[in-house]
Design an enzyme around this catalytic site. Structure first.
Site, PDB file in Angstrom:
ATOM      1  N   TYR A   1      -2.364   0.468  10.542  1.00 22.61           N
ATOM      2  CA  TYR A   1      -2.116  -0.198   9.143  1.00 22.61           C
ATOM      3  C   TYR A   1      -0.903   0.084   8.277  1.00 22.61           C
ATOM      4  O   TYR A   1      -0.237  -0.598   8.043  1.00 22.61           O
ATOM      5  CB  TYR A   1      -3.074   0.398   8.212  1.00 22.61           C
ATOM      6  CG  TYR A   1      -3.453  -0.051   6.890  1.00 22.61           C
ATOM      7  CD1 TYR A   1      -3.944  -1.330   6.660  1.00 22.61           C
ATOM      8  CD2 TYR A   1      -3.089   0.941   5.959  1.00 22.61           C
ATOM      9  CE1 TYR A   1      -3.943  -1.648   5.164  1.00 22.61           C
ATOM     10  CE2 TYR A   1      -3.447   0.500   4.356  1.00 22.61           C
ATOM     11  CZ  TYR A   1      -3.665  -0.912   4.600  1.00 22.61           C
ATOM     12  OH  TYR A   1      -3.981  -1.235   2.943  1.00 22.61           O
TER      13      TYR A   1
ATOM     14  N   SER B   1       0.965  -1.212  -0.095  1.00 17.73           N
ATOM     15  CA  SER B   1      -0.062  -0.011   0.020  1.00 17.73           C
ATOM     16  C   SER B   1       0.822   1.332   0.047  1.00 17.73           C
ATOM     17  O   SER B   1       2.094   1.008   0.451  1.00 17.73           O
ATOM     18  CB  SER B   1      -0.921  -0.051   1.159  1.00 17.73           C
ATOM     19  OG  SER B   1      -1.653   1.137   1.513  1.00 17.73           O
TER      20      SER B   1
END
Ligand SMILES: NC(=O)c1ccc[n+]([C@@H]2O[C@H](COP(=O)([O-])OP(=O)(O)OC[C@H]3O[C@@H](n4cnc5c(N)ncnc54)[C@H](OP(=O)(O)O)[C@@H]3O)[C@@H](O)[C@H]2O)c1
Length: 233
Positions: free
Chosen positions: A151, A138
């Site tokens: 995250y 990501s």
């Protein structure tokens, strides 16, 4: 050059991939695109209905129900394997101040440890086929945003896992790629934007297939997939 040549496959059996997160979003597109390209795909997820739909979509897709936080991961890995794609992931959290150890553990276990353990169990098969591991990372794997530390920490760890495993495995012939999608139009992305500006999951999947089918003399270590017009995610 077709994918069979590119992968130097050692047998005449169909190329086989194991894809986690196959029931939704990016992993689902990877599964469908690989099956379209003639691969046999073991498609892993929990959502029974989505698994049935995948099985119905192509006879080359073998759905496997598994909770990566609970179930035996070694049992998911077949004898013959040419690619492992770890697309399963969870996001969320509400900043470090409000995140307890259970949520940290769930995020790190699914996003990182499950991928590492699947890779570990898959290494013998991938060494035989000179196969490829792709971790869905990501933008959060290289930069942390406010309230996104948990995250981001998991994706930074996933990047380190990929980089470390790549050097560990280079003499064994296994290659390791990280694909870093920007904001992508899947159920995971809940940001307040015009969704037509988001990346299509099929476009990220195409990047994953590019990594898997790359020419055998190279490995595509890091692929960043950003929207054509940059968004602040
Ligand atoms: N969407 C984005 O904007 C974006 C951006 C950058 C990176 N990514 C990354 O891309 C990857 C795919 O994300 P996505 O957007 O496609 O997400 P998604 O549509 O929410 O799909 C997540 C997948 O993870 C699986 N999963 C979740 N918990 C699981 C568990 N305990 N056991 C087994 N499978 C589990 C889900 O399957 P079941 O529900 O069937 O279990 C589902 O298939 C993730 O690693 C994510 O971090 C996404």
């Amino acid at each position: 050059m077709d994918t069979t040549d590119a992968l130097h496959t050692t047998t005449s059996s169909p190329l086989t991939a194991l894809v986690t997160g196959a029931t939704s979003g990016i992993g689902r597109e990877v599964t469908l695109q690989l099956a379209d390209a003639g691969w046999r795909v073991i498609a892993v997820g929990r959502d029974q209905q989505a698994l049935e739909q995948l099985g119905a979509a192509s006879e080359r897709i073998s759905p496997r129900a598994a909770d990566l936080l609970e179930d035996d991961l070694a049992g998911l890995v077949p004898e013959q394997l040419d690619a492992l794609v770890h697309a399963a992931g969870i996001s969320g959290g509400d900043g470090v101040e409000h995140t307890g150890s259970e949520e940290w553990s769930r995020m790190l276990t699914l996003n990182v440890t499950a991928g590492a353990q699947l890779a570990r169990h898959a290494l013998p098969a991938l060494r035989r086929t000179r196969g490829t591991i792709v971790f869905l990372n990501s933008g959060a794997g290289t930069a942390a945003r406010p309230r996104n530390a948990v995250y981001a920490a998991s994706k930074h760890a996933l990047r380190a896992l990929a980089n470390g495993l790549r050097v560990e495995e280079e003499s064994n012939g296994v290659r390791v790629s990280s694909v870093y999608p920007g904001p992508t139009d899947t159920p995971m992305f809940t940001g307040d934007v015009d969704r037509s500006e988001l990346i299509r999951p099929a476009s990220v999947a195409a990047a994953v297939l590019t990594a898997i089918t790359a020419s055998p003399d190279v490995q595509l270590t890091d692929i960043h997939v950003r929207p054509r017009r940059e968004l602040s995610w």
